[in-house]
Structures are given as C-alpha cells and as structure tokens.
Design an enzyme around this catalytic site. Structure first.
Site, short mmCIF file in Angstrom:
data_model
loop_
_atom_site.label_atom_id
_atom_site.label_comp_id
_atom_site.label_asym_id
_atom_site.label_seq_id
_atom_site.Cartn_x
_atom_site.Cartn_y
_atom_site.Cartn_z
N ARG A 55 0.84 -1.21 0.00
CA ARG A 55 0.00 0.00 0.00
C ARG A 55 0.87 1.26 0.00
O ARG A 55 0.57 2.23 -0.69
CB ARG A 55 -0.96 -0.03 1.19
CG ARG A 55 -2.04 -1.09 1.01
CD ARG A 55 -2.96 -1.18 2.21
NE ARG A 55 -3.62 0.09 2.50
CZ ARG A 55 -4.18 0.39 3.68
NH1 ARG A 55 -4.13 -0.48 4.66
NH2 ARG A 55 -4.78 1.54 3.86
N ASN A 87 -8.43 8.59 5.76
CA ASN A 87 -7.40 8.04 4.89
C ASN A 87 -6.03 8.10 5.54
O ASN A 87 -5.66 9.12 6.12
CB ASN A 87 -7.38 8.80 3.56
CG ASN A 87 -8.69 8.67 2.82
OD1 ASN A 87 -9.49 7.78 3.15
ND2 ASN A 87 -8.94 9.52 1.86
N HIS A 106 -7.47 7.91 11.43
CA HIS A 106 -7.06 6.50 11.42
C HIS A 106 -5.55 6.33 11.29
O HIS A 106 -5.07 5.25 10.94
CB HIS A 106 -7.78 5.73 10.31
CG HIS A 106 -9.25 5.54 10.59
ND1 HIS A 106 -10.16 5.14 9.64
CD2 HIS A 106 -9.96 5.68 11.74
CE1 HIS A 106 -11.36 5.06 10.19
NE2 HIS A 106 -11.27 5.39 11.46
N CYS A 114 6.10 1.59 17.57
CA CYS A 114 6.29 0.37 18.36
C CYS A 114 4.94 -0.27 18.67
O CYS A 114 3.96 0.43 18.92
CB CYS A 114 7.02 0.72 19.65
SG CYS A 114 7.26 -0.74 20.68
N THR A 199 -16.97 8.36 1.67
CA THR A 199 -16.93 7.38 2.77
C THR A 199 -18.26 6.68 2.91
O THR A 199 -19.31 7.29 2.71
CB THR A 199 -16.54 8.04 4.11
OG1 THR A 199 -16.59 7.06 5.14
CG2 THR A 199 -17.44 9.22 4.48
P1 OAD Z 1 -15.01 2.53 2.08
O1 OAD Z 1 -14.29 1.67 1.13
O2 OAD Z 1 -15.85 1.89 3.13
O3 OAD Z 1 -16.00 3.48 1.27
C1 OAD Z 1 -15.59 4.21 0.15
C2 OAD Z 1 -16.76 5.07 -0.26
O4 OAD Z 1 -16.34 5.91 -1.31
C3 OAD Z 1 -17.99 4.29 -0.75
O5 OAD Z 1 -19.15 4.82 -0.13
C4 OAD Z 1 -18.01 4.58 -2.26
O6 OAD Z 1 -19.35 4.65 -2.78
C5 OAD Z 1 -17.33 5.92 -2.31
N1 OAD Z 1 -16.64 6.20 -3.56
C6 OAD Z 1 -16.03 5.35 -4.41
N2 OAD Z 1 -15.44 6.02 -5.42
C7 OAD Z 1 -15.68 7.33 -5.18
C8 OAD Z 1 -15.34 8.53 -5.85
N3 OAD Z 1 -14.61 8.52 -6.97
N4 OAD Z 1 -15.77 9.71 -5.32
C9 OAD Z 1 -16.51 9.74 -4.20
N5 OAD Z 1 -16.86 8.64 -3.52
C10 OAD Z 1 -16.45 7.45 -4.00
O7 OAD Z 1 -13.96 3.56 2.68
P2 OAD Z 1 -14.08 4.41 4.02
O8 OAD Z 1 -15.47 4.86 4.26
O9 OAD Z 1 -13.01 5.43 3.96
O10 OAD Z 1 -10.38 1.83 8.42
O11 OAD Z 1 -13.69 3.34 5.09
C11 OAD Z 1 -13.60 3.70 6.42
C12 OAD Z 1 -12.56 2.89 7.08
O12 OAD Z 1 -12.84 1.50 6.94
C13 OAD Z 1 -11.16 3.02 6.55
O13 OAD Z 1 -10.48 4.13 7.07
C14 OAD Z 1 -10.52 1.75 6.99
C15 OAD Z 1 -11.61 0.81 6.58
O14 OAD Z 1 -11.62 -0.42 7.16
C16 OAD Z 1 -9.51 1.09 9.07
O15 OAD Z 1 -8.72 0.37 8.50
C17 OAD Z 1 -9.58 1.25 10.56
#
Ligand code: OAD
Length: 257
Positions: A55, A87, A106, A114, A199
C-alpha cells in the site's frame, strides 16, 4: 465561513488507491481480521507488513487529484476549517493542506511505531526502498527505529518489541490527541457547511461528527456516487465522483461567501 470536511477512501479512488468496501475494494478480496487487527499482527507480522508495504508503494506512485486540491482551496479560504480524514495516505498533505487544519483519525501509513510502547519513527525518503531487506523499515528513518531485526521486521530501539505501521486497526482506540482536536473544533461552534466525501460512513463517529457539525441548520453535503447511512440527513446529495463534484462545490462556496 466555518467548515468541516470528512473524507474517506473514495476521495483517493481517482488517484488509483483502492477503497475498502467498493467494487474492487480491499475488503472484497482480503479478510480484515487477517491484516488489520492487533491479533493479525501478533500472529503473522510479516504478512501484515507486506500488505502495508504494498500500500505504501502504491500511495507513493499516486498523485493527489482534483478532489484533494479542491479541499485544500477551501481550507485556505474558510476562516475556520477542519478536515478529518479516515485516509492513511498522504494525498491531502501533498495537495498542500496545512497540518493544523487536518486530522488523520485512522493514523498515517508512513509512520512506523512500536507495537508496545509509544516510540514512533517518521518518514525518510532515502530509506523508502529498503523493504526487501527490512519490511518494517520501508519509509522510516533507521536511526529512530532500531538496528535490530526479527525476521526482517525492525525492533523498537526503546523496548525491543516489534515495530508496526502507525495506523488504527479494528478493535483499537482512536488516537487520543486527534480525537481531542476534532472534539475541540466541534465544541468551538456549529458549521455553516459540512462536506462528507467518499466514505461509507461505516463508523458511528463519522455520522456523529457530521450531524454535530451541521447541528444549527448548517448545510450537510454528501459527495458519493452511492447511498450511505448519512444520505438521509444530507441537505445536498451529490452522486458524482469526488474529483468531479468537489471542484464545483468549492467554487460555489467560495463565490457565495
Ligand atoms: P469505504 O471503502 O468503506 O468506502 C468508500 C466510499 O467511497 C464508498 O461509499 C463509495 O461509494 C465511495 N466512492 C467510491 N469512489 C468514489 C469517488 N470517486 N468519489 C466519491 N466517492 C467514492 O472507505 P471508508 O469509508 O473510507 O479503516 O472506510 C472507512 C474505514 O474502513 C477506513 O479508514 C478503513 C476501513 O476499514 C480502518 O482500516 C480502521
């Protein structure tokens, strides 16, 4: 203008960084329990480091997109502003957002810390390609990590436990300092505008912050091609990719205030 912006993986999607729950998202192909928990790290630290290394590499090759740039413009324009991003990439930073206007709730994938004590190692460009020899070292300054390794993973120079990526895993607390910065901002007054972009709003605190930010009749703008649990609270729904929608939204906000 007082503005809160909450971002997630969708904002970096157009920079070529996979989301978690989207069509080609990480959690469609990988089990988070095997890669993003303290138990996974205890069981197989090398596997976990390999995933984070991949990543890191992908993020290094990526560039901020028009969504990151638009958010930076807004950060410079608004009197009071906070970006809370889930992010762990550095694309908001590379788009020029001031550190005091952003919270990485996050964590930061380029920090190595550590797994037991508070010791942290920051980035050093020169060391970024060192992964093959020392996976945990990729992106960290060696003098601040350790000269000792266990199966290629650096050990903490303070307490000799294994070093790990500086991110929040499932089942872990959010970083206290960052949480406090978000709470202070929300306590400082209601926002004129809250933007939630890219998100799934899976975590309750994201929904809570968006609603608290917009509590006194502020606008709540959601930018996401798909519906989320926040959609029903939004005063404006923009079902477009962030890199297309955000430049227009920011232009309008800057013109109107
Ligand atoms: P997700 O993968 O859950 O969600 C991504 C969101 O972005 C979805 O709702 C999509 O519809 C939307 N999406 C996709 N492409 C897009 C674009 N071009 N423009 C706008 N929106 C778009 O990601 P997060 O909500 O960030 O945490 O996930 C939250 C957390 O869950 C992350 O930080 C990570 C993950 O597990 C940890 O690892 C603790």
């Amino acid at each position: 203008m007082r503005v809160l912006v909450l971002t997630g993986a969708g904002v970096s999607a157009e920079s070529g960084i996979p989301t978690f729950r989207g069509k080609d998202g990480y959690w469609r192909n990988f089990d988070p329990a095997k890669l993003a928990t303290p138990e996974a790290f205890a069981r197989d630290p090398q596997l976990v480091w390999e995933w984070y290394h991949e990543r890191r590499q992908r993020i290094r090759k990526a560039r901020p997109n028009a969504a990151h740039e638009a958010i930076t413009r807004l950060a410079h324009h608004a009197e009071d502003f906070l970006l809370v991003t889930q992010n762990v990439d550095d694309l908001h930073t590379r788009a020029g957002i001031p550190a005091q206007r952003m919270v990485q709730i996050h964590g930061d994938i380029f920090v190595t810390r550590c797994s037991r004590c508070d010791w942290r190692a920051e980035l050093c460009d020169a060391e970024r390609s060192n992964f093959r020899d020392h996976p945990g070292l990729a992106g960290a300054r060696p003098s601040t990590v350790s000269n000792e390794y266990e199966d290629g993973i650096p050990k903490c120079s303070q307490c000799a436990a294994l070093m790990r990526p500086g991110v929040v895993w499932f089942g872990e607390q959010l970083p206290w300092n960052e949480l406090e910065r978000v709470e202070n901002f929300l306590d400082g007054g209601a926002c004129d505008v809250v933007i939630v972009a890219g998100t799934t709003a899976t975590f309750g605190y994201i929904i809570d912050w968006a609603l608290r930010g917009s509590r006194d009749g502020g606008e709540l703008i959601e930018v996401n091609p798909e519906e989320t649990p926040l959609s029903r609270f939004a005063t404006q729904l923009v079902r477009e990719p962030a890199a297309i929608a955000l430049p227009h939204i920011v232009d309008q906000l800057i013109r109107s205030r």
